[in-house]
Design an enzyme around this catalytic site. Structure first.
Site, mmCIF file in Angstrom:
data_model
loop_
_atom_site.group_PDB
_atom_site.id
_atom_site.type_symbol
_atom_site.label_atom_id
_atom_site.label_comp_id
_atom_site.label_asym_id
_atom_site.label_seq_id
_atom_site.Cartn_x
_atom_site.Cartn_y
_atom_site.Cartn_z
ATOM 1 N N ALA A 134 0.847 -1.186 0.000
ATOM 2 C CA ALA A 134 0.000 0.000 0.000
ATOM 3 C C ALA A 134 0.892 1.249 0.000
ATOM 4 C CB ALA A 134 -0.988 -0.034 1.162
ATOM 5 N N SER A 135 0.550 2.253 0.808
ATOM 6 C CA SER A 135 1.256 3.535 0.724
ATOM 7 C C SER A 135 2.624 3.559 1.377
ATOM 8 C CB SER A 135 0.393 4.648 1.322
ATOM 9 O OG SER A 135 -0.591 5.053 0.407
ATOM 10 N N VAL A 136 3.028 2.498 2.050
ATOM 11 C CA VAL A 136 4.418 2.438 2.525
ATOM 12 C C VAL A 136 5.375 2.553 1.349
ATOM 13 C CG1 VAL A 136 6.117 0.903 3.610
ATOM 14 C CG2 VAL A 136 3.906 1.266 4.683
ATOM 15 N N LYS A 138 5.450 4.803 -0.680
ATOM 16 C CA LYS A 138 5.859 6.204 -0.802
ATOM 17 C C LYS A 138 7.236 6.466 -0.195
ATOM 18 C CE LYS A 138 1.234 8.300 -1.015
ATOM 19 N NZ LYS A 138 0.438 7.078 -1.154
ATOM 20 N N THR A 362 -5.322 3.828 -0.854
ATOM 21 C CA THR A 362 -4.004 3.557 -0.272
ATOM 22 C C THR A 362 -3.634 4.654 0.701
ATOM 23 O OG1 THR A 362 -2.946 4.604 -2.189
ATOM 24 C CG2 THR A 362 -3.152 2.219 -2.225
#
Length: 450
Positions: A134-136, A138, A362
């Protein structure tokens, strides 16, 4: 109820498969590619020399850092301790499915794996199972931008229009890389744009995903003037990854593999295509909880491939390697590591009630729980900041940096303590916020350990 498969041995005795990464995506053909690659390789060598020189100046060798004693380990973090029992109980109630890894100075403190990667095929989760991050994801994008700032190829203060064309003037001329990294650009989440889900369902190549997403972002109005407020933005991080690709003349995916995953030793980490996700038994399927309580496999509904904003795939051990590579200045020279981890924007501290919900697929989860985790004694952050990627918190007078995120059938969290070099990684194939109580308890116990 899921079939639980706890890992009963210490993680240090379980070696990851170190599967060779299969190139599922073709490199983007470029004119003069040889010159560009040679330049990038020279930059990489220069980065390594700079980091090594600065480490030597600190009297700090890699051997010194790898062989230091991990120090005393609190009983609550050891096998059979408070955290171990808590996670086992969650798994027994089918409230947790995934992997947990806690290390200190590179040595395993606790490693566990519970649940099923694929229920239909009866494939259990193991410490080597890949999970959608998911957004990890980033965090990788933020590191890529910092690497190019370090090389003089990007500037945090430059506007998006310096590097990308075709964007409206309100974005191109006023939104900076700093705004994108700190979620203060005014851009929101392209997944909520009318028609996005229908269009994304038709994309069958990485280029279609990257270019199609960019087309939706080009049509999005700003919610506020850049810098005037804070709004979590998947669109902003997609723009950042697109800028990395344009500046370097290669695909975002290849850049991440070559300049982040490989130097960090993340041999099993990659951007996985949806067809591989469906067929590979080593990748956890996302299980979405229905109102009836049933958990349904949602892998068939996923976009072809992740983006700079979300859904790279990794293992707990690879994420631990990433955290240590970042903290040990293997991915950036020390001043640029400190810049990435420095607090940029003060964040409010919730005092009670349930955790805030982010509407994006996300979206983030704060790195700490709003209420004390089970066991009590959670030292509340004294201050929290948005950094360039992670959220930084001052906890018991020490910094910790982390990112929590989730989506239907995805819940992930990573926490890094520079003091003592503790790393907490929790990855799950259940819904958003599944990992929150686990990370919360682990963080409390680490903070008490000092």
């Amino acid at each position: 109820m899921a079939h639980d498969t706890p890992s009963t041995s210490a993680r240090s005795t379980v070696r990851p498969s170190r599967r060779s990464i299969i190139g599922l995506l073709a490199a983007v053909p470029l004119a003069g590619a040889g010159i560009l690659v040679a330049s990038e390789d020279a930059d990489a060598n220069a980065d390594a020399r700079t980091a090594a020189a600065e480490g030597t100046a600190r009297g700090d060798t890699r051997a010194d850092r790898d062989t230091r004693s991990p120090g005393p380990i609190p009983a609550g973090l050891r096998p059979g301790g408070e955290l171990d029992r808590f996670v086992a109980n969650l798994a027994a109630r089918d409230e947790f499915s995934g992997t947990l890894l806690i290390t200190r100075r590179g040595r395993t403190v606790l490693s566990r794996a519970y649940g099923m990667a694929d229920r239909r095929r009866d494939v259990p989760i193991t410490p080597d199972t890949l999970f959608a991050l998911a957004s990890v994801t980033k965090l990788f994008t933020a590191v890529a931008v910092a690497q190019l700032v370090q090389r003089g190829r990007l500037s945090y203060a430059s506007t998006v229009g310096t590097y990308l064309d075709g964007l409206p003037a309100e974005i191109a001329d006023h939104v900076t890389l700093h705004h994108l990294l700190t979620h203060t650009s005014g851009l929101g989440n392209h997944q909520q744009a009318p028609g996005f889900e229908e269009a994304a369902a038709t994309w069958t190549t990485a280029d279609q995903v990257m270019d199609g997403t960019l087309d939706f972002i080009r049509r999005m109005p700003l919610s506020f003037a850049p810098g005037a407020a804070n709004l979590y933005s998947n669109s902003g991080y997609h723009l950042l990854g697109t800028i990395v690709a344009r500046v370097c003349g290669r695909s975002w995916f290849d850049y991440a593999r070559e300049r982040i995953f490989r130097p960090a030793g993340m041999a099993d980490t990659d951007f996985v295509t949806a067809p591989r996700w469906r067929r590979d038994p080593g990748i956890a399927h996302p299980y979405v909880k229905q109102p009836s309580g049933e958990r349904v496999d949602d892998v068939a509904g996923r976009v072809f491939i992740g983006t700079p904003a979300g859904d790279a795939f990794s293992t707990a051990s690879d994420m631990d390697r990433f955290a240590r590579a970042l903290l040990r200045d293997k991915l950036l020279a020390p001043p640029f590591t400190r810049t990435l981890l420095g607090g940029k924007l003060p964040l409010g501290l919730p005092t009670s009630g349930p955790p805030p919900k982010d509407p994006s697929p996300t979206g983030p989860s704060p790195t700490g729980p709003a209420d004390p985790p089970p066991g009590g004694g959670d030292p509340r952050p004294q201050a929290m900041f948005q950094c360039y990627g992670p959220i930084g918190a001052v906890l018991a007078d020490r910094w910790t940096f982390g990112h929590g995120s989730g989506a239907p059938g995805e819940s992930t969290g990573i926490e890094m303590f520079p003091h003592g070099e503790w790393v907490i990684v929790v990855l799950s194939n259940y819904d958003q916020d599944t990992v929150r109580p686990v990370v919360g308890m682990a963080r409390r116990l680490v903070a008490v350990a000092g």
